[in-house]
Design a protein around this motif. Sequence first.
Motif, PDB file in Angstrom:
ATOM      1  N   PHE A  49       0.798  -1.227   0.000  1.00 44.04           N
ATOM      2  CA  PHE A  49       0.000   0.000   0.000  1.00 44.04           C
ATOM      3  C   PHE A  49       0.834   1.283   0.000  1.00 44.04           C
ATOM      4  O   PHE A  49       0.279   2.368  -0.145  1.00 44.04           O
ATOM      5  CB  PHE A  49      -0.933   0.023   1.214  1.00 44.04           C
ATOM      6  CG  PHE A  49      -2.074  -0.951   1.127  1.00 44.04           C
ATOM      7  CD1 PHE A  49      -3.278  -0.573   0.546  1.00 44.04           C
ATOM      8  CD2 PHE A  49      -1.948  -2.247   1.613  1.00 44.04           C
ATOM      9  CE1 PHE A  49      -4.343  -1.464   0.460  1.00 44.04           C
ATOM     10  CE2 PHE A  49      -3.001  -3.141   1.533  1.00 44.04           C
ATOM     11  CZ  PHE A  49      -4.201  -2.753   0.961  1.00 44.04           C
ATOM     12  N   GLY A  50       2.123   1.170   0.172  1.00 48.76           N
ATOM     13  CA  GLY A  50       2.979   2.346   0.217  1.00 48.76           C
ATOM     14  C   GLY A  50       3.615   2.532   1.574  1.00 48.76           C
ATOM     15  O   GLY A  50       3.071   2.112   2.599  1.00 48.76           O
ATOM     16  N   LEU A 153     -13.805   4.194  -9.887  1.00 45.14           N
ATOM     17  CA  LEU A 153     -13.216   4.589  -8.613  1.00 45.14           C
ATOM     18  C   LEU A 153     -12.687   6.021  -8.671  1.00 45.14           C
ATOM     19  O   LEU A 153     -12.917   6.814  -7.750  1.00 45.14           O
ATOM     20  CB  LEU A 153     -12.072   3.641  -8.235  1.00 45.14           C
ATOM     21  CG  LEU A 153     -12.448   2.243  -7.756  1.00 45.14           C
ATOM     22  CD1 LEU A 153     -11.187   1.405  -7.561  1.00 45.14           C
ATOM     23  CD2 LEU A 153     -13.254   2.297  -6.464  1.00 45.14           C
ATOM     24  N   LYS A 154     -12.000   6.334  -9.739  1.00 44.81           N
ATOM     25  CA  LYS A 154     -11.446   7.685  -9.880  1.00 44.81           C
ATOM     26  C   LYS A 154     -12.546   8.736  -9.839  1.00 44.81           C
ATOM     27  O   LYS A 154     -12.410   9.769  -9.174  1.00 44.81           O
ATOM     28  CB  LYS A 154     -10.669   7.795 -11.197  1.00 44.81           C
ATOM     29  CG  LYS A 154      -9.331   7.072 -11.205  1.00 44.81           C
ATOM     30  CD  LYS A 154      -8.651   7.207 -12.565  1.00 44.81           C
ATOM     31  CE  LYS A 154      -7.302   6.522 -12.584  1.00 44.81           C
ATOM     32  NZ  LYS A 154      -6.644   6.599 -13.918  1.00 44.81           N
ATOM     33  N   THR A 189      -6.065   1.983  -4.340  1.00 45.08           N
ATOM     34  CA  THR A 189      -6.359   2.613  -3.045  1.00 45.08           C
ATOM     35  C   THR A 189      -5.518   3.871  -2.844  1.00 45.08           C
ATOM     36  O   THR A 189      -5.969   4.976  -3.100  1.00 45.08           O
ATOM     37  CB  THR A 189      -6.110   1.624  -1.880  1.00 45.08           C
ATOM     38  OG1 THR A 189      -4.763   1.126  -1.959  1.00 45.08           O
ATOM     39  CG2 THR A 189      -7.080   0.469  -1.935  1.00 45.08           C
ATOM     40  N   THR A 190      -4.294   3.691  -2.430  1.00 42.66           N
ATOM     41  CA  THR A 190      -3.405   4.800  -2.088  1.00 42.66           C
ATOM     42  C   THR A 190      -3.277   5.798  -3.222  1.00 42.66           C
ATOM     43  O   THR A 190      -3.401   7.022  -3.017  1.00 42.66           O
ATOM     44  CB  THR A 190      -2.006   4.263  -1.717  1.00 42.66           C
ATOM     45  OG1 THR A 190      -2.138   3.167  -0.810  1.00 42.66           O
ATOM     46  CG2 THR A 190      -1.160   5.362  -1.086  1.00 42.66           C
ATOM     47  N   GLY A 193      -6.222   8.186  -3.653  1.00 35.03           N
ATOM     48  CA  GLY A 193      -6.603   9.105  -2.595  1.00 35.03           C
ATOM     49  C   GLY A 193      -7.511   8.519  -1.539  1.00 35.03           C
ATOM     50  O   GLY A 193      -8.131   9.265  -0.766  1.00 35.03           O
ATOM     51  N   VAL A 194      -7.602   7.192  -1.470  1.00 35.75           N
ATOM     52  CA  VAL A 194      -8.390   6.544  -0.422  1.00 35.75           C
ATOM     53  C   VAL A 194      -7.746   6.849   0.932  1.00 35.75           C
ATOM     54  O   VAL A 194      -6.515   6.854   1.068  1.00 35.75           O
ATOM     55  CB  VAL A 194      -8.460   5.029  -0.659  1.00 35.75           C
ATOM     56  CG1 VAL A 194      -9.108   4.305   0.519  1.00 35.75           C
ATOM     57  CG2 VAL A 194      -9.221   4.728  -1.950  1.00 35.75           C
ATOM     58  N   ASP A 195      -8.572   7.092   1.937  1.00 30.08           N
ATOM     59  CA  ASP A 195      -8.064   7.451   3.259  1.00 30.08           C
ATOM     60  C   ASP A 195      -7.868   6.253   4.178  1.00 30.08           C
ATOM     61  O   ASP A 195      -6.875   6.173   4.898  1.00 30.08           O
ATOM     62  CB  ASP A 195      -9.021   8.455   3.922  1.00 30.08           C
ATOM     63  CG  ASP A 195      -9.057   9.780   3.175  1.00 30.08           C
ATOM     64  OD1 ASP A 195      -8.090  10.545   3.293  1.00 30.08           O
ATOM     65  OD2 ASP A 195     -10.051  10.016   2.458  1.00 30.08           O
ATOM     66  N   VAL A 196      -8.833   5.323   4.169  1.00 29.12           N
ATOM     67  CA  VAL A 196      -8.766   4.159   5.062  1.00 29.12           C
ATOM     68  C   VAL A 196      -9.319   2.934   4.331  1.00 29.12           C
ATOM     69  O   VAL A 196     -10.331   3.029   3.628  1.00 29.12           O
ATOM     70  CB  VAL A 196      -9.569   4.381   6.366  1.00 29.12           C
ATOM     71  CG1 VAL A 196      -9.427   3.171   7.290  1.00 29.12           C
ATOM     72  CG2 VAL A 196      -9.115   5.649   7.085  1.00 29.12           C
ATOM     73  N   VAL A 197      -8.657   1.801   4.543  1.00 31.52           N
ATOM     74  CA  VAL A 197      -9.109   0.529   3.977  1.00 31.52           C
ATOM     75  C   VAL A 197      -9.338  -0.473   5.102  1.00 31.52           C
ATOM     76  O   VAL A 197      -8.477  -0.651   5.970  1.00 31.52           O
ATOM     77  CB  VAL A 197      -8.065  -0.055   2.997  1.00 31.52           C
ATOM     78  CG1 VAL A 197      -8.522  -1.421   2.479  1.00 31.52           C
ATOM     79  CG2 VAL A 197      -7.803   0.901   1.838  1.00 31.52           C
ATOM     80  N   SER A 198     -10.510  -1.110   5.092  1.00 29.85           N
ATOM     81  CA  SER A 198     -10.730  -2.284   5.935  1.00 29.85           C
ATOM     82  C   SER A 198     -10.320  -3.485   5.093  1.00 29.85           C
ATOM     83  O   SER A 198     -11.021  -3.862   4.159  1.00 29.85           O
ATOM     84  CB  SER A 198     -12.206  -2.398   6.341  1.00 29.85           C
ATOM     85  OG  SER A 198     -12.619  -1.269   7.079  1.00 29.85           O
ATOM     86  N   PHE A 199      -9.168  -4.070   5.428  1.00 32.63           N
ATOM     87  CA  PHE A 199      -8.592  -5.113   4.569  1.00 32.63           C
ATOM     88  C   PHE A 199      -8.872  -6.490   5.144  1.00 32.63           C
ATOM     89  O   PHE A 199      -8.529  -6.793   6.285  1.00 32.63           O
ATOM     90  CB  PHE A 199      -7.086  -4.907   4.420  1.00 32.63           C
ATOM     91  CG  PHE A 199      -6.453  -5.821   3.411  1.00 32.63           C
ATOM     92  CD1 PHE A 199      -6.514  -5.525   2.051  1.00 32.63           C
ATOM     93  CD2 PHE A 199      -5.828  -6.984   3.809  1.00 32.63           C
ATOM     94  CE1 PHE A 199      -5.947  -6.373   1.116  1.00 32.63           C
ATOM     95  CE2 PHE A 199      -5.248  -7.842   2.877  1.00 32.63           C
ATOM     96  CZ  PHE A 199      -5.313  -7.530   1.525  1.00 32.63           C
ATOM     97  N   GLY A 200      -9.488  -7.341   4.329  1.00 34.62           N
ATOM     98  CA  GLY A 200      -9.947  -8.637   4.792  1.00 34.62           C
ATOM     99  C   GLY A 200      -8.893  -9.720   4.793  1.00 34.62           C
ATOM    100  O   GLY A 200      -8.051  -9.795   3.893  1.00 34.62           O
TER     101      GLY A 200
END
Length: 341
Positions: A49-50, A153-154, A189-190, A193-200
């Motif tokens: 994710f960076g 998404l964009k 995601t990153t 500009g996504v701020d938070v991810v709930s990653f499964g």
Amino acid sequence: MKRGFGSDNHAGVHPRILQSILDANTEHAPAYGTDEWTERAVGEFKNQFGKDAHVFFVFNGTAANVTALRAMARPWQSVFCSDVAHINVDECGSPEFLSGCKLLPLPSHNGKLSVEELEKAFIRRGDQHFSQTQVLSLTQPTELGTTYSLDELKALIAWAKSKKLLVHIDGARLSNAALYLKKTLKEITTDLGVDVVSFGGTKNGLMMGEAVVILNKDLAQDFKYIRKQSAQLPSKTRFIACQFEAYFKDGLWQQIAEHSHQMALYLYEQCKGLAGVTVREVPQSNAVFATIPSHWVKPLREHYFFYVWDENTFECRWMTSWDTQKSDIDGFVALLKEQRL
């Protein structure tokens, strides 16, 4: 019990991930995420994710979503989500109960939100009588198995940013979306500009455990307190972290996503022409949605369990997982062919 198609939650633990738990079960290790396994797992997430990603492990998906929203919205604020979103339909009101914020479910098409619907709902800014929208939550892939394209998404994220909204991704199956889109996790995601991810993790071969991946550093500062207050700080964090380390190592996450998608495609191909079966569309993740006669459900589920998605139309959801085999699908399809209209 035979391997069915109820959920990827029903599958066991992938052998390589189970082995990681055994390997971590050695002598003593520091608690609460101060161990070497957590450090390595966080490094794996940063690779995906960076380098600026902040990673917090929790026990389950509902907790990942709730704690994420607690960090993003205050009690007088609200969250846009789709009408079929997991946070709206399947979490027993916990996002609103535990975060205090209000969910604003909006009409979706095949599980997807649109800028047009969002624009219509973005009203009464500054009105003290009206909950102020703060977050756009997107499920990727959606609850109907569809996957937002990169352009979709964009457009959605650009709209959210233009309105100064934060963006949350409910990514219980985000690996499946990345596989389908042929993109890295960072690219969907990153980089957008996504701020938070709930990653499964649980739906992807782990025994248990999810990760809240915070990409907006301003939201990460106090998250450790939110997680603790929400009763989601694992004492023996190493046993969640080691699973994610194994999950990312040597591309296992991609192998699991690829296999489950290929099995969904195979199931789709075997079912799409059968009399009495109406399949929604070509799978874009590891889910097949098909409508069957209501009286077929009971005899089929005696051998292969699955869920009825819509009790009115008897559209059913058939999920594949890391351990689904063609023989499972062949047996299920043979039973379908035995049913009478």
